[in-house]
Scaffold this active site. Structure first.
Site, PDB file in Angstrom:
ATOM      1  N   CYS A   1      42.825  41.665  35.549  1.00 46.31           N
ATOM      2  CA  CYS A   1      43.614  41.142  35.017  1.00 46.31           C
ATOM      3  C   CYS A   1      44.999  41.781  34.531  1.00 46.31           C
ATOM      4  O   CYS A   1      46.240  41.347  34.670  1.00 46.31           O
ATOM      5  CB  CYS A   1      43.216  40.767  33.368  1.00 46.31           C
ATOM      6  SG  CYS A   1      41.601  40.334  33.357  1.00 46.31           S
ATOM      7  N   ASP A   2      44.999  43.016  34.354  1.00 43.99           N
ATOM      8  CA  ASP A   2      46.218  43.725  33.811  1.00 43.99           C
ATOM      9  C   ASP A   2      46.714  44.949  34.613  1.00 43.99           C
ATOM     10  O   ASP A   2      47.808  45.529  34.394  1.00 43.99           O
ATOM     11  CB  ASP A   2      45.735  44.377  32.412  1.00 43.99           C
ATOM     12  CG  ASP A   2      45.469  43.105  31.502  1.00 43.99           C
ATOM     13  OD1 ASP A   2      46.162  42.095  31.490  1.00 43.99           O
ATOM     14  OD2 ASP A   2      44.688  43.438  30.618  1.00 43.99           O
TER      15      ASP A   2
ATOM     16  N   CYS B   1      40.197  45.059  31.566  1.00 42.63           N
ATOM     17  CA  CYS B   1      40.200  44.478  32.712  1.00 42.63           C
ATOM     18  C   CYS B   1      41.134  44.767  33.802  1.00 42.63           C
ATOM     19  O   CYS B   1      42.497  44.366  33.572  1.00 42.63           O
ATOM     20  CB  CYS B   1      40.113  42.657  32.337  1.00 42.63           C
ATOM     21  SG  CYS B   1      40.191  41.878  34.015  1.00 42.63           S
TER      22      CYS B   1
END
Ligand code: NDP
Length: 314
Positions: A136-137, A133
């Site tokens: 997300c990261d 993701c």
């Protein structure tokens, strides 16, 4: 046979938010948490984009907090995986092996899973350089070099997003031609930070471990035409080979699109079966965020509560 007014299948942000709301509506929901309690967020480390946590929070911790909050209002979790459902008549039946539960309403929040390559090392480095993701990261790879595997729209989108942070993004694709839409492919090709590694597959993921903390250092790539192996230096690897909604349980019962995502009725969480509601990534391949999943979990709970009240079940 245990009976509930509401059974929630799935325990990501959508399921646990639906549990919180139906709990507060005094419906004593039962949540089947499944094989991955807490859902996809539990495979990410830091969550920095969930409103209300200015310092960030880890994925597993956020999910623990959501579970506790739902339990405070009477939600019950079972750490079991639903093996079958019968939605053909009410009360609905939810099966866990031999055990059968009945429910007046069912909220489906089984989510989606990022497809993985199937390497042992990818599990080992998940959250430590390997991610599924970018939103997300990606932030953790500021000025670093990252790679994205895949040649479809997901891979292009992940790669383009990562150019905001990374100094270089290499798209690793197993063929010499993209599957992505023309516009997305061109956008990636025109971006000065994006490079392509064609005809290549990721055979292995290598790294170091210091004081118990793993760090990805390079990939072993295989040229799909020559079979040649090479070490490829990178700080991160993002999976962009697609997602799969977890809808096997509902095939032939709930309406799905050609990729298996549930199709709720216009602007609601109602499915084609009255009393069955869908929320979270299982019905959303576009936004796929914890906060949007949580929002739709709230909607499903409100839809379920109102529908139950209309049936005289309060
Ligand atoms: P796709 O199935 O379209 O693409 C998957 C890609 O990953 C393909 O290039 C495939 O290679 C590659 N791949 C699959 N398995 C492996 C493997 N084991 N090893 C290496 N490579 C692999 O999935 P997407 O998630 O990209 O897209 C799904 C749908 O969602 C599409 O309809 C897409 O258009 C849509 N979407 C739209 C977006 C947008 O418009 N912004 C964003 C994201 C998705 P190969 O090509 O060789 O098969």
């Amino acid at each position: 046979m245990e009976h509930r007014k509401v059974i929630i299948i799935g325990s990501g942000p959508a399921g646990l938010t639906a549990a919180l709301y139906t709990g507060r509506a005094n419906l004593a929901p039962l949540v089947f948490e499944g094989n991955q309690p807490g859902g996809q967020l539990t495979i990410t480390t830091e969550v920095e984009n969930f409103p209300g946590f200015p310092e960030g929070i880890t994925g597993p911790q956020l999910m623990d907090e959501m579970r506790k909050q739902a339990q405070r209002f009477g939600a019950e979790s079972k750490f079991e995986h639903v093996t079958a459902v019968d939605l053909s008549q009410r009360p609905f039946k939810v099966m866990v092996g031999e055990a059968v539960y009945t429910a007046d309403s069912v909220i489906v929040s089984t989510g989606a899973s990022a497809k993985l390559l199937g390497l042992e090392s990818e599990k080992e480095f998940m959250g430590y350089g390997v991610s599924a993701c970018a939103t997300c990261d990606g932030f953790f790879f500021r000025n670093q070099e990252v790679a994205v595997v895949g040649g479809g729209d997901t891979a292009m989108e992940e790669a383009l997003y990562l150019t905001k942070f990374a100094s270089k993004v290499t798209i690793i694709h197993r063929r010499g031609e993209l599957r992505a839409s023309k516009i997305m492919g061109e956008r990636a090709e025109k971006n000065g930070k994006v490079e392509f590694k064609w005809f290549s597959t990721v055979e292995d993921i290598k790294g170091t471990e210091e004081n118990g903390i793993k760090k990805l250092t390079h990939l072993v790539l295989k040229n799909t035409e020559t079979g040649e192996l090479e070490d490829f230096k990178t700080d991160g690897l993002f999976m962009g080979i697609g997602h799969r909604p977890n809808t096997d349980l509902f095939v032939g019962m709930l309406d799905m699109d050609e990729n298996g995502y549930l199709i709720p009725k216009d602007r609601s969480t109602y499915t084609n079966i009255e009393g069955v509601f869908a929320c979270g990534d299982v019905q959303d391949h576009v936004y796929r965020q914890a906060i949007s999943a949580a929002g739709s979990g709230c909607m499903a709970a409100i839809d379920a509560e109102r529908w139950l009240a209309a049936q005289g079940i309060e």
